[in-house]
Structure formats: C-alpha cells, structure tokens
Design a protein around this motif. Structure first.
Motif, PDB file in Angstrom:
ATOM      1  N   PRO A 127      60.910  63.582  59.131  1.00  0.00           N
ATOM      2  CA  PRO A 127      61.884  63.566  57.221  1.00  0.00           C
ATOM      3  C   PRO A 127      62.660  62.279  57.884  1.00  0.00           C
ATOM      4  O   PRO A 127      63.018  61.909  56.556  1.00  0.00           O
ATOM      5  CB  PRO A 127      62.381  64.607  57.165  1.00  0.00           C
ATOM      6  CG  PRO A 127      62.265  65.707  57.980  1.00  0.00           C
ATOM      7  CD  PRO A 127      61.064  64.886  59.217  1.00  0.00           C
ATOM      8  N   ALA A 164      56.028  67.069  56.257  1.00  0.00           N
ATOM      9  CA  ALA A 164      56.236  66.084  56.654  1.00  0.00           C
ATOM     10  C   ALA A 164      57.045  66.220  57.906  1.00  0.00           C
ATOM     11  O   ALA A 164      57.824  66.502  58.587  1.00  0.00           O
ATOM     12  CB  ALA A 164      57.354  64.773  56.055  1.00  0.00           C
ATOM     13  N   PHE A 182      55.768  60.626  47.504  1.00  0.00           N
ATOM     14  CA  PHE A 182      55.924  60.314  48.707  1.00  0.00           C
ATOM     15  C   PHE A 182      56.525  58.578  49.544  1.00  0.00           C
ATOM     16  O   PHE A 182      56.209  57.752  48.952  1.00  0.00           O
ATOM     17  CB  PHE A 182      55.221  60.234  50.150  1.00  0.00           C
ATOM     18  CG  PHE A 182      53.373  59.685  49.486  1.00  0.00           C
ATOM     19  CD1 PHE A 182      53.137  59.095  48.441  1.00  0.00           C
ATOM     20  CD2 PHE A 182      53.011  58.752  50.759  1.00  0.00           C
ATOM     21  CE1 PHE A 182      52.564  58.508  48.362  1.00  0.00           C
ATOM     22  CE2 PHE A 182      52.590  58.013  50.406  1.00  0.00           C
ATOM     23  CZ  PHE A 182      51.822  57.213  49.066  1.00  0.00           C
ATOM     24  N   TYR A 232      59.511  59.456  56.995  1.00  0.00           N
ATOM     25  CA  TYR A 232      59.037  59.733  56.143  1.00  0.00           C
ATOM     26  C   TYR A 232      59.196  61.160  55.172  1.00  0.00           C
ATOM     27  O   TYR A 232      59.185  61.917  55.614  1.00  0.00           O
ATOM     28  CB  TYR A 232      57.737  59.305  55.908  1.00  0.00           C
ATOM     29  CG  TYR A 232      57.206  58.250  56.617  1.00  0.00           C
ATOM     30  CD1 TYR A 232      57.278  56.754  57.263  1.00  0.00           C
ATOM     31  CD2 TYR A 232      57.284  58.575  58.329  1.00  0.00           C
ATOM     32  CE1 TYR A 232      56.997  55.605  57.828  1.00  0.00           C
ATOM     33  CE2 TYR A 232      56.643  57.391  59.706  1.00  0.00           C
ATOM     34  CZ  TYR A 232      56.439  56.356  58.982  1.00  0.00           C
ATOM     35  OH  TYR A 232      55.984  55.070  60.036  1.00  0.00           O
ATOM     36  N   ASN A 233      59.302  60.967  53.955  1.00  0.00           N
ATOM     37  CA  ASN A 233      59.141  62.415  53.842  1.00  0.00           C
ATOM     38  C   ASN A 233      58.477  62.575  52.204  1.00  0.00           C
ATOM     39  O   ASN A 233      57.944  61.547  51.191  1.00  0.00           O
ATOM     40  CB  ASN A 233      60.340  62.766  53.050  1.00  0.00           C
ATOM     41  CG  ASN A 233      61.427  63.672  53.105  1.00  0.00           C
ATOM     42  OD1 ASN A 233      60.033  65.163  52.988  1.00  0.00           O
ATOM     43  ND2 ASN A 233      62.821  65.000  53.628  1.00  0.00           N
ATOM     44  N   ALA A 247      53.429  62.549  55.855  1.00  0.00           N
ATOM     45  CA  ALA A 247      53.985  63.083  54.971  1.00  0.00           C
ATOM     46  C   ALA A 247      53.143  63.166  53.233  1.00  0.00           C
ATOM     47  O   ALA A 247      52.684  62.365  53.523  1.00  0.00           O
ATOM     48  CB  ALA A 247      54.951  61.796  53.996  1.00  0.00           C
TER      49      ALA A 247
END
Ligand SMILES: *[C@@H]1O[C@H](CO)[C@@H](O)[C@H](O)[C@H]1NC(C)=O
Ligand SMILES: *[C@@H]1O[C@H](CO)[C@@H](O)[C@H](O)[C@H]1NC(C)=O
Ligand SMILES: *[C@@H]1O[C@H](CO)[C@@H](O)[C@H](O)[C@H]1NC(C)=O
Length: 389
Positions: A359, A356, A380, A362-363, A147
C-alpha cells in the motif's frame, strides 16, 4: 606449481573451446529462430503496415495460428457468439467519460474471411524470450505487486462473465518492467485464468505505448500473451489483439475510458472478448479444464512487474494514489458480472473485497463515486518508485 600450470592450461582450453562453440551456438540459435518464425507466421493474402511500423498479416481465418493448437484440431470456427448476455457494455452512457477509440487498421482492415495477426519478427522473439511460459498468476516473479478488487463466489456457484469501463492512462515504466490494468477471471486449482485489459510492456511490445493485452492459462499450464502461442481465435478483421489505445486520459484533464467485457457463451462454453462494443474473438472452451465450466473468482485491478532486484517500481494506473479521486486517479466503473448461466444477465457484484500487497506503492479505494449512473466503481494505482521499504 605443476597444479597451477595444469589449472591455467585447463582454463585456457575451456576459454578457447567456449569461444568457438559460442559462435556456432549463435548460428544454431539464429537458424532455430528462423525455423520458429516460419512456423509462427502464416501465409497471408495481404499485409498492413501501421504508422508505428508494426506489420499485420491478413491470414485466412481458418488458417490462423490458433488452429495449430492440438486441442483445436477438430474445433468448429465460431464467427460470433450464439447469444450475448443481456446488459453487455458497449460504451459509457453516463457521458461522464469520453471513450477511448480502438483505432481500426488502416486501409479498411483485412479482407473478408481473413484476420489481422501481428507478424512476429526475429527481434520480437529475442525480446519476448524472457516472457515465454510466464503466467504471473501461478509464477510470481518476486517483483510483482497488486492493487485490486476481488469478487469471490459462494461455494459451488459460478461466474459466466465480467465487465467494466476502465480508465486509460500511460503510466511510466522502465525497460524490463510492465504495468497492467485488467479484469482477471479464474478457476482452479490447477489454475485456469484469462486476463484482459491494457498494459505498458516494453518487452512484450517493443514500445512504451498503452496497448490492449490478453493472457491466458489453460490445462497443464499452457497459455501465453495475445496470439504469441496458439489459443485465441481472432474473428475481428479490423482490430488486432495488441491494438494501441488513444486518446489517453490526462492528469486533471479529460478522462477517457474503454469498455472491456469477457463472457462465456452459454451453449458452447467458449469465452468471448468484447472491447468498446467490438467483438474481437474467443478462447475455445477446450483450452481449459476448470474454466470451461465457469469462473470462481473475478478480479478487477492493477499489477506491476519488475525484476526482483529493481529498486524503482513502475507506476500503476495514472501513477497517482486512489485518494486523489476522479480526474486524477485511474478507475474502474460500471463493474458487473454474470452469475447465472441460463438467465445470462450482467448485474452488479455483491461479495467484493479490496486488496493491495504494497500500500505504500499502490493502493485501492473500494468506495469511489465517479458520477451519476457510473455503477459500482473504484479508484486504484500509485506512483511506485522507491516505496515500501
Ligand atoms: C464451477 O466450477 C467449480 C470448480 O471447477 C465447480 O466445483 C462448480 O460445481 C462449478 N459450478 C457450477 C454451477 O457449475
Ligand atoms: C443462454 O442465454 C440466453 C439469453 O441470452 C437464454 O435465452 C438461453 O436460454 C440460455 N441458454 C442456456 C443453455 O442456458
Ligand atoms: C490481487 O491482489 C492480491 C494482493 O493484494 C494478489 O495476491 C492477487 O494476485 C491479485 N490478483 C490479480 C488477479 O491480480
């Protein structure tokens, strides 16, 4: 029937043979490890043991492992960059954040003319065997996720430095996994890169602390983490490249950040590393091909690495999604780069895209506001776990 007997006989022969040579292989391996250690660990004038048990040898600065690199045979040691880019970030002046310290080595560090190099033990070699030769940017291990925020250059131009203040957390990872937060500069193909930041990486370090990390890929896919292979020239006598970080930000509590800067000396083309206002050392230009001229991509962000088959993924950043915002999600602030060699000034980036690849795990949020005077910033990260299925 005759065939069965033969097969059984052949099999037991094989098993017997294997059992014997298994032991002698272990002996040969042991001998090879000892030989490797003799090569890797240099003579020292003093050694310092930290509270956590890690031993650093104070090695004569011009006899450090970097100079085993064939390309550095005639390299002239640089003690400091001939110039610093204007606007080099030493710490956060906005007072939104409290700095994380780089706790110096006990006992005043290494004596003058020597630098601290982590003593490599047999168990380190065995543990990190699976990491040797891995350059995650060229060899995705399948279980890697990202990300990040990328600054791509208009064709023909170049970058000569990148910096940011990075939030310091301690994400949870399992043995065999790693969670990284870094600034990554690169050029190529063939890929050349330098990554600098913090990580939790039990294979690399043998513990679950948040530590500094660096990684580079030079000509012919050479390179490694920290000083695990010859390349990085350490000039700082008090702060080793794998230093632990403290204090750590807490969820909903105090936020701690640390300034990371990497910049190319505009006369020698070496890439220097400055963390929290301290110059740690440099990667000589001769280690690289394309990156000895400039960097064409700069990425700020997080990555996690897990074995491909792992069901639970590691946490990234604070282990929280970026939409939780300041105080809860991990952040980059004061993001800047150098895009002109002669004027050599850090400025805010202008061609930024966020990305990312998982998503749901993790974003990244490219439009974050941390506080007044914290410059270009973003949040993030994410919880990992069972996600993205
Ligand atoms: C930066 O590097 C790229 C790729 O190696 C090269 O094509 C470009 O000419 C370089 N830019 C400058 C300004 O030197
Ligand atoms: C390097 O940067 C300095 C400013 O930090 C500048 O004065 C000098 O002219 C630059 N040198 C080159 C070769 O670009
Ligand atoms: C940035 O993220 C993308 C995926 O979203 C990934 O392909 C790339 O490798 C990442 N870059 C770095 C330097 O981690």
């Amino acid at each position: 029937m005759g065939v069965m007997v033969f097969v059984f006989f052949a099999f037991s022969l094989f098993a017997f043979d294997h059992g014997v040579s298994g032991k002698s292989i272990a002996r040969v391996e042991d001998f090879e490890l000892e030989q490797q250690l003799k090569q890797l660990n240099k003579p020292f004038v003093k050694s310092i043991q930290r509270k956590d048990g890690r031993i650093y040898d104070c090695v004569l600065i011009n006899k450090q492992p970097a100079f085993d690199h064939p390309k550095l045979k005639y390299h002239v040691l640089q003690m400091r960059p001939t110039s610093f880019p204007q606007g080099l970030k030493l710490h956060d002046e906005s007072s939104t954040l409290t700095s994380t310290y780089l706790e110096e080595l006990e006992d005043g560090g290494c004596p003058i003319e020597t630098v601290p190099i982590k003593r490599i033990l047999k168990e380190d070699l065995i543990r990190t065997k699976s990491l040797s030769g891995i350059h995650p940017l060229t060899q995705d291990r399948g279980g890697s996720h990202y990300a990040n925020t990328t600054n791509r250059i208009p064709f023909g131009d170049g970058y000569y430095g990148a910096q940011a203040i990075i939030g310091i957390y301690n994400p949870s990872v399992s043995y065999g996994q790693a969670s990284e937060v870094m600034i990554s500069i690169s050029n190529g193909p063939p890929l050349n890169n330098i990554d600098v930041g913090w990580t939790v990486n039990p294979i690399l370090y043998g513990d679950y602390r948040t530590r500094l990390f660096t990684r580079w890929t030079g000509s012919h896919n050479t390179g490694c983490y920290n000083t695990n292979c010859p390349g990085f020239v350490q000039t700082n006598n008090k702060i080793p490249l794998d230093n632990h970080l403290w204090p750590i930000s807490t969820y909903g509590g105090d936020q701690h950040g640390l300034a990371f800067s990497i910049f190319q000396n505009n006369e020698t083309n070496d890439w220097w590393l400055n963390i929290g206002g301290s110059t740690l050392g440099y990667w000589p230009a001769s280690l690289f091909d394309s990156l000895s001229t400039n960097a064409t991509s700069i990425v700020w962000g997080g990555a996690t690495h897990s074995p491909v088959a792992a069901i639970y993924k590691a946490q990234m950043g604070s282990g929280r999604f970026p939409d939780e915002g300041y105080g809860k999600a991990c952040f980059f602030s004061h993001i800047q780069l150098v895009n002109e060699k002669t004027s050599n000034v850090f400025t805010e980036p202008s061609f930024v895209t966020t990305s990312a690849d998982k998503p749901l795990c993790y974003n990244v949020n490219g439009n974050a506001k941390i506080g007044d005077g914290t410059g270009y910033s973003f949040f993030f990260g994410g919880p990992g776990g069972i996600c993205g299925y």
